[in-house]
Design a protein around this motif. Structure first.
Motif, PDB file in Angstrom:
ATOM      1  N   PHE A 180      42.674 156.699 119.156  1.00 52.23           N
ATOM      2  CA  PHE A 180      43.249 155.929 118.077  1.00 52.23           C
ATOM      3  C   PHE A 180      43.726 156.873 116.993  1.00 52.23           C
ATOM      4  N   TYR A 194      47.581 153.383 118.970  1.00 55.40           N
ATOM      5  CA  TYR A 194      46.637 153.498 120.059  1.00 55.40           C
ATOM      6  C   TYR A 194      47.271 154.243 121.220  1.00 55.40           C
ATOM      7  N   ILE A 489      42.220 144.751 122.702  1.00 55.13           N
ATOM      8  CA  ILE A 489      42.566 145.956 121.941  1.00 55.13           C
ATOM      9  C   ILE A 489      43.765 145.734 121.012  1.00 55.13           C
ATOM     10  N   LEU A 492      43.078 144.882 117.509  1.00 54.16           N
ATOM     11  CA  LEU A 492      42.473 145.849 116.596  1.00 54.16           C
ATOM     12  C   LEU A 492      43.384 146.186 115.432  1.00 54.16           C
ATOM     13  N   LEU A 496      41.950 146.273 111.822  1.00 54.43           N
ATOM     14  CA  LEU A 496      41.690 147.534 111.131  1.00 54.43           C
ATOM     15  C   LEU A 496      42.427 147.658 109.811  1.00 54.43           C
ATOM     16  N   THR A 507      34.445 148.619 113.580  1.00 53.72           N
ATOM     17  CA  THR A 507      35.434 147.593 113.864  1.00 53.72           C
ATOM     18  C   THR A 507      36.001 147.768 115.266  1.00 53.72           C
ATOM     19  N   ILE A 508      36.309 149.005 115.602  1.00 53.30           N
ATOM     20  CA  ILE A 508      36.822 149.253 116.955  1.00 53.30           C
ATOM     21  C   ILE A 508      35.753 148.876 117.966  1.00 53.30           C
ATOM     22  N   SER A 516      32.685 150.590 123.812  1.00 51.63           N
ATOM     23  CA  SER A 516      33.182 151.202 122.588  1.00 51.63           C
ATOM     24  C   SER A 516      34.007 152.461 122.767  1.00 51.63           C
ATOM     25  N   THR A 518      35.671 153.980 120.874  1.00 54.19           N
ATOM     26  CA  THR A 518      36.003 154.495 119.548  1.00 54.19           C
ATOM     27  C   THR A 518      36.014 155.987 119.561  1.00 54.19           C
TER      28      THR A 518
END
Lengths: 540, 169, 284, 168
Positions: A180, A194, A489, A492, A496, A507-508, A516, A518
């Motif tokens: 990200f 992303y 996704i 997000l 975000l 949050t992710i 996750s 992230t």
């Protein structure tokens, strides 16, 4: 099919925009529609309250000389799936994009473009699934492409550049390479880009290759995801069974459901632990995983493996459950219930958890609907959506349970949905054990005719998992998998925006992106456009 | 001098025997091994009792825990991460994917495991000093512990190459 | 004097052991065994055997870290020196020197973070700066007040509380470890370091915890009113006890966010300080 | 104070850590570990090779021999090979301590001698399989030692002879 009237409404609405019914099977209606009319058809379905499950490109040149794009819509109020089939000639491979009306189709259209080489008109296109160094004009899902071909590789610039830390997709706490880029102003996130699909392993192509047979694919499906793998193998076998009309013994259906719920328990406990860790509450992480360990042991005792259980076969399961196993299940979930209740109480009392989870990463109900999000993410934003209720499968029609619903749409709501679901899962397992019917657990004799189609869906811990299958000879002709995270996704971005940088990982993670993802978060300042400097308003 | 002699490795292993900092590198695995890595940190297995700690930067790492079949997309990042690790580079390759490419060992978008990656690393001048392979699908937390102890030379290797002629009946 | 030096040296050697104990206790709260008590020593020793990788801005970095370590050692030495006669009898010079040194430590940490060419490190540095701005003034005021020996029992106890809270903040523990917050910053300020340089950074973080615990221990012991050798001994003994309390507090809390942390600290410390001023004013 | 509740839970639970390797691992009786091939039972029929999803089992003929190789480094521990083995030569063990420093140590091989076609000399099947087949259903040597291709040719020839076509 829940009612004929709902079917006729759908058919009527679609016939008005030039689509016609190709086939009606179980709860699926297949429509043929021209590429010029597909947008109107998609719009018509959306106005009936449908949501997009996924789309799939199929190389049908061996069958009809054409490519096909399938759009699979779910009408969960009716318990019906409407599938639009768009035929695309091979010498002029384009179709009209439905994205302007159905934003949820964004990714799957790009994927069809990447893997099959069909162009979508009326939208921005870019490469999504394949790596940057993949040559143009090579499309893995075309039948002439062999699954083990390896086009020449170019090691890209990432190797040579600056001496700094690899701005690679790796993150210390979370272990999946997704990438990200967060654009921040001060400590507030203003946008996010992303770059995922680091884990694209060519599974769909592999399943239709000579290496695999119908019977072997469950083991492949299980490895799509190491956390909710059983969902994938169950969904695959359900799709094949549905397509071939195989009737699975009831006991097998119960065992599958029990194991699915055990998997949900382990997955939600895992998530809760990770969320606690992301909030700096390592004690919560450790205790959640301590409790989870008993679920892992139970899973191994029921299936033979802690993860990737490997008990699904077409026609049933490999391992039966005996009284000792039943006792172990009951004891484990009873202990779990007690320990989990206490832990949740202790965790929610930690001031930082409540203050950081509430009000961050908000996804409104309207956004949730437009993006067709699924699972706990949808339910935390007030969307009542649960495959176990909307399209009852396996043994779920036999049990009663609640679908937790929250309306805040923030990180705390998603956390609480999962907490509630743990309790519901425990109840479901109890009921299933009580009602466990006798009999065999597998049918050995069956026949899978080729050219059949089926859609199967399962409520995974992360939301709806969809498998679409076209049967072939000895192996699937085409097998399309849509994991729940795929659907979540894109949401997000909405979640975000405006969130503090510190809460971005949570949050992710709050969509539980197949554990996750992230990962390394690259921080870019939008004003300078460089990756180097961060402005921080003092004392905010 | 590219070669690190065995003496140096022995010395390096001695130095980290009581404090092993590991960095977890996922090259596109299904996450099952990865959650088992995390699981090894949690109360039932608690690798911290061996002084093993998960760190957030390859620069801090003594050992890399490597999972996944190396997908095309992740390859450049994987190479870069391993390059960022200081010598000696000790790597624990976890799971069927990392070792032999796993169930997708020959597909168009994977490299088929660590062996191929090692060649690419060498082409790019990145030397790896010691590798221990830990089979499992996924690897159990205990298997990870066992592999780590094998890397440190604290347990004997059990797996041996076996080659037997089928009996004459 | 001699005893103070001995106590300071002993504590410096023991600090990594206390840190090991901290990890052990945290592990116990996690229901696991945890590392050996000497683990932090093992970690530090190992880091010094590794190759030196000089990060970008390395020369600066090394200088800054060395200065930071020196400042930490000096501040703990001052604390032990004060310990031998109680906080209430510290001279103005000693008090000011201590406060300046703690600010120097915080500033150097920021310089160290910013001198690295890494965005995570820079974010971490700025977070550290915000935290310092919110904790240091209160630390200074309460320290000076206690050192002056003035005030009533009530005002002294409030000042001790302010000192305890702000010294906890400078120890860099949860919920105030936001500068190194792992999930979003991948260990922030230390991300680029390796080998011996990271070893130095580890020592300095352990010493920060030592200074923090010693400071609170000193304030508490002075509050009780001991002096002389018994006071010094009491501080040396109370330090690990305070450290233990810090451990437990940090284990049962989560990490704060920079804005929340600062808001919370300001509210809490303002409240306490107002009570302090009030009690002073009323002469309670 | 419910924040401190976690301390109470921790005190009550104590320490749950298994001191593996000094204590036994957390295994259940159902665990599937590495498989073991019994060379005295294996026929080399290749049923396991066909069913193995990741190709961890391979059967490769080379010269006079065919080698059944098990590469535990690619095994997914599904145990399907043991289920399909007609000779019950494959056993699923509880072994998980499989780590090794070289890939070679992760391979085990069973080498089968190949029986050859008595006409063309092409390898047909393994000697072990041959013995098993003969044991269970006595068939004439002229059958089991002739490869399918030669058998077909021979059959065609015989049929033509019978039809009176004669040799051309």
């Amino acid at each position: 099919m829940k009612s004929d009237s709902s079917l006729s409404t759908i058919v009527k609405a679609l016939e008005e925009v030039g689509a016609f019914v190709e086939e009606v099977r179980d709860s699926e209606v297949y429509f043929r529609v021209t590429r010029e009319n597909v947008r109107a058809a998609a719009r018509a379905l959306y106005s009936l309250g449908a949501y997009l499950k996924t789309c799939a490109g199929v190389d049908e040149r061996e069958l009809s000389g054409l490519f096909a794009v399938y759009y699979i819509f779910g009408l969960d109020d009716h318990g019906v799936d409407a599938v639009l089939r768009v035929l695309v000639p091979q010498d002029d491979p384009w179709t009209v994009s439905v994205v302007p009306d159905v934003p949820a189709a964004d990714w799957c259209e790009l994927e069809v473009r990447d893997l099959l080489g069909i162009d979508f008109r009326g939208r921005l296109t870019k490469r999504l699934v394949l790596p940057e160094d993949w040559p143009e004009g090579v499309y893995p899902l075309r039948k002439e492409f062999k699954y083990d071909e390896k086009p020449p590789r170019v090691l890209r610039e990432e190797l040579s550049e600056e001496v700094g830390i690899p701005v690679g997709p790796y993150h210390p706490a979370l272990h999946e390479p997704e990438y990200f880029e967060l654009y921040v102003e001060g400590e507030r996130v203003v946008d996010v880009a992303y770059r995922g699909f680091h884990v694209h392993r060519g599974i769909e192509k592999l399943a239709e290759s000579q290496r695999f047979t119908y019977k072997q694919v469950p083991f492949l499906a299980e490895r799509i995801c190491g956390i909710c793998g059983f969902v994938h193998s169950s969904c695959y076998v359900m799709a094949v069974e549905k397509a071939a009309g195989i009737v699975v013994p009831e006991r097998a259906e119960f065992i599958r459901s029990i194991v699915l719920e055990v998997e949900r328990l382990h997955s939600h406990l895992l998530w809760l632990g990770v969320a606690a860790h992301l909030l700096g509450y390592d004690a919560g992480f450790m205790h959640a995983w301590r409790i989870r360990e008993q679920v892992m042991v139970l899973a191994e005792y029921l299936t033979g493996s802690r993860k990737t259980y490997g008990i699904n076969l077409i026609g049933g399961v490999r391992k039966d459950i005996n009284t000792e196993k039943i006792d172990k299940v009951l004891k484990t979930i009873t202990d779990l219930r007690k320990e989990f209740t206490e832990l949740v109480k202790a965790m929610l009392a930690v001031p930082q958890i409540k203050s950081r989870a509430s009000g961050t990463g908000v996804l409104t109900k309207a956004e949730a609907r437009a993006l067709s999000v699924v699972g706990p993410v949808a339910r935390a934003s007030g969307l009542y959506r649960d495959v176990r209720k909307d399209y009852p499968y396996l043994a779920y029609k036999r049990v009663s349970f609640k679908v937790p619903l929250y309306t805040e749409g923030d990180n705390l709501a998603r956390l609480l949905v999962r907490v509630d679901e743990v309790f519901e899962s425990i109840e479901i397992i109890k009921q299933l054990i009580d009602m466990l019917p006798g009999g065999s657990v597998v049918v050995e004799e069956y026949d899978i005719p080729s050219g059949r189609r089926a859609v199967a869906a399962i409520e995974a811990p992360r939301g709806e998992d969809v498998h679409f299958i076209i049967t072939g000879v000895g192996r699937p002709y085409r097998w399309r998998v849509r994991a729940p995270t795929y659907q979540n996704i894109p949401a997000l971005r909405a979640m975000l925006r405006g969130t503090p940088l510190a809460d971005a990982p949570l949050t992710i993670a709050s969509i539980d992106p197949c554990f996750s993802c992230t990962d390394r978060v690259t921080v870019l300042d939008v004003r300078s456009g460089r990756k180097s400097f961060i402005r921080l308003k003092q004392g905010v | 001098m590219l070669e690190v002699s065995s003496v140096n490795i022995a010395k390096a292993l001695r130095a980290i025997k009581k404090s092993v900092w590991v960095y977890h590198l996922n090259s596109g695995s299904c996450n099952a091994c990865d959650i088992e890595v995390l699981d090894a940190l949690t109360p039932y297995f608690d690798v911290e009792r061996f002084g093993i700690k998960l760190v957030g930067s390859p620069r801090h790492a003594d050992v890399i825990l490597f999972t996944g079949p190396v997908t095309r997309e992740s390859l450049p990042k994987v190479v870069k991460t391993i390059k960022a690790m200081p010598r000696p580079r000790l790597i624990l390759v976890l799971g069927s994917c990392g070792i032999g490419g796993g169930i997708w060992w020959d597909t168009y978008s994977t490299l088929g495991g660590f062996k191929k990656l090692e060649e690419i690393l060498r082409e790019n001048g990145v030397e790896v000093d010691r590798v221990v392979y830990v089979p499992g699908c996924p690897v159990r937390p205990e298997a990870i512990i066992y592999g780590m102890l094998l890397l440190l030379g604290l347990v004997e290797q059990k797996s041996k190459r076996v080659e037997v002629v089928a009996s004459e009946g | 004097m001699l005893y103070s030096v001995a106590a300071a040296v002993l504590s410096l050697a023991l600090a990594p052991v206390y840190d090991g104990l901290e990890r052990k206790i945290r592990a116990a709260i996690h229901t696991r065994i945890g590392p050996p008590i000497l683990q932090t020593w093992y970690d530090i020793l190992k880091l010094f055997t590794k190759e030196i990788v000089v990060p970008v801005g390395g020369a600066w970095y090394t200088l800054v870290t060395a200065l930071e370590l020196l400042a930490l050692i000096a501040s703990s030495a001052i604390l032990y020196h004060i310990s031998s006669y109680g906080l209430g009898h510290a001279t103005l010079l000693e008090s000011v020197a201590f406060i300046v040194l703690t600010s120097v430590v915080a500033t150097l940490a920021i310089v160290r973070a910013v001198s690295q060419n890494n965005v995570f490190s820079v974010v971490g540095g700025f977070r550290e700066f915000s935290l310092m701005l919110s904790a240091e003034p209160f630390l200074a005021v309460s320290f000076l007040l206690l050192a002056s020996g003035a005030g009533s029992l009530a005002s002294k106890s409030i000042a001790t509380a302010v000192l305890a809270v702000s010294s906890y903040v400078i120890s860099g523990r949860v919920p105030y470890d936001i500068a190194e917050a792992e999930p979003e910053l991948a260990s922030g300020v230390n991300i680029e370091l390796a080998g011996p340089l990271l070893g130095l950074a580890t020592i300095s973080s352990v010493l920060k915890k030592l200074v923090s615990a010693t400071l609170t221990a000193l304030a508490l012991i002075s509050f009780v009113g001991l002096s002389g050798l018994s006071s010094l001994t009491a501080v040396v003994i109370a330090t690990p006890v305070v450290w233990l309390v810090h451990t437990v507090v940090s284990t049962i809390l989560g990490r704060s966010r920079v804005d929340l942390a600062i808001r919370f600290l300001y509210v809490l410390l303002f409240f306490l300080s107002s009570a302090l001023v009030l009690s002073f004013g009323l002469g309670l | 104070m419910s924040v401190a509740k976690i301390l109470e839970i921790a005190l009550r639970t104590g320490r749950v850590t298994r001191r593996y390797p000094y204590e036994p691992p957390l295994l259940t009786p159902e665990f599937r570990g590495a498989v073991k091939i019994d060379p005295s039972k294996c026929w080399g029929c290749g049923a396991c090779v066909k069913v193995c999803p990741p190709n961890a089992l391979t059967l490769k003929p080379a010269g006079k021999e065919a080698t059944l190789e098990y590469f535990v480094g690619r095994c997914v521990f599904c145990g399907m090979c043991a289920e399909v083995c007609p000779a019950k030569a494959i056993e699923v063990t509880k072994e998980f301590e499989l780590s090794a420093t070289s890939l070679e140590d992760l391979k085990s091989r069973v080498i089968h001698r190949l029986a050859r076609c008595s006409i063309c000399g092409a390898p047909i099947w393994t000697e072990a399989e041959l013995r098993t087949v003969v044991k269970s259903s006595p068939i004439a040597e002229e059958y089991y030692l002739v490869c399918p291709k030669c058998r077909k040719e021979r059959f065609a020839k015989a049929a033509m002879l019978r039809l009176g076509a004669g040799s051309e």
